[in-house]
Design an enzyme around this catalytic site. Sequence first.
Site, PDB file in Angstrom:
ATOM      1  N   GLU A   1       0.810  -1.215   0.000  1.00 36.99           N
ATOM      2  CA  GLU A   1       0.000   0.000   0.000  1.00 36.99           C
ATOM      3  C   GLU A   1       0.850   1.275   0.000  1.00 36.99           C
ATOM      4  O   GLU A   1       0.355   2.341  -0.391  1.00 36.99           O
ATOM      5  CB  GLU A   1      -0.979  -0.028   1.178  1.00 36.99           C
ATOM      6  CG  GLU A   1      -2.054  -1.095   0.983  1.00 36.99           C
ATOM      7  CD  GLU A   1      -2.945  -1.324   2.188  1.00 36.99           C
ATOM      8  OE1 GLU A   1      -4.134  -1.621   1.997  1.00 36.99           O
ATOM      9  OE2 GLU A   1      -2.457  -1.236   3.343  1.00 36.99           O
TER      10      GLU A   1
ATOM     11  N   ASP B   1     -11.969  -6.272  -3.218  1.00 42.08           N
ATOM     12  CA  ASP B   1     -12.825  -7.474  -3.137  1.00 42.08           C
ATOM     13  C   ASP B   1     -14.201  -7.047  -2.653  1.00 42.08           C
ATOM     14  O   ASP B   1     -14.403  -5.883  -2.314  1.00 42.08           O
ATOM     15  CB  ASP B   1     -12.208  -8.497  -2.166  1.00 42.08           C
ATOM     16  CG  ASP B   1     -12.061  -7.938  -0.767  1.00 42.08           C
ATOM     17  OD1 ASP B   1     -10.969  -7.437  -0.444  1.00 42.08           O
ATOM     18  OD2 ASP B   1     -13.047  -7.944  -0.009  1.00 42.08           O
TER      19      ASP B   1
END
Length: 228
Positions: free
Chosen positions: A12, A196
């Site tokens: 990230e 997701d």
Amino acid sequence: MIIGILGAMREEIEPILKLTTSLSSMNYGENIYYFGKIYNQNVVIAYSKIGKVFSSLTASIMIEKFKIQKMLFSGVAGSLNKNLKIGDLIRASSLCQHDLDISAFGHPFGFVPEGSRFIDSDNLLNQIADEVAKNLNINLNIGIIATGDQFVADKSRKEWVKNNFNADAIEMEGGAVATICKSLGVPFFVLRAISDSADEEAGIDFDSFLNESAKKSADFIVSMIEKI
Ligand code: ADE
């Protein structure tokens, strides 16, 4: 101005580190803090490791030890909203802790006495984000982000969190970082790209889309730094 940039996982923050100049680092509290410049702004960058405890620790250290004055969180999240698809960006209007539960004493989920169920992100940073999105022609969604120490890959838990908190996305750090920043008076912004849908496929989707979605979020954060 010193800007803190926080993620949970190396993936990230890696795209942000690649664009950071004058880079140096320091180990502290079993974590690595990176220092440098982006668009001539001083930045402190770290990934906390996953979850509320590690992200609270890292946010606190960034504020108390490294004196950051604004906090930008970048990362990925599961979608709770059918309109939010993999790769879409969402900025948190407010955040909550879906796994905070003293309902046995009659309190609503996500609430403890002297706390608040939802914490709002900073107006000015949100405005900057909206301007950046407009200028770059990026669709930036806005919604409630629910945080808990669980990777949710289960339709019934997903629906429960969505319905109890009216939340649009789910992750494992934002609500904790919001709590720390609010308590210590540091304006904060939380951005997530969907990896997701927090359903039974979530584990597979997360592994497939982590890098791509993390980069989308990270690139947007870098564009914001130019405007802060
Ligand atoms: N971060 C990304 N996807 C997530 C999920 N499904 N649950 C919790 N945190 C997440």
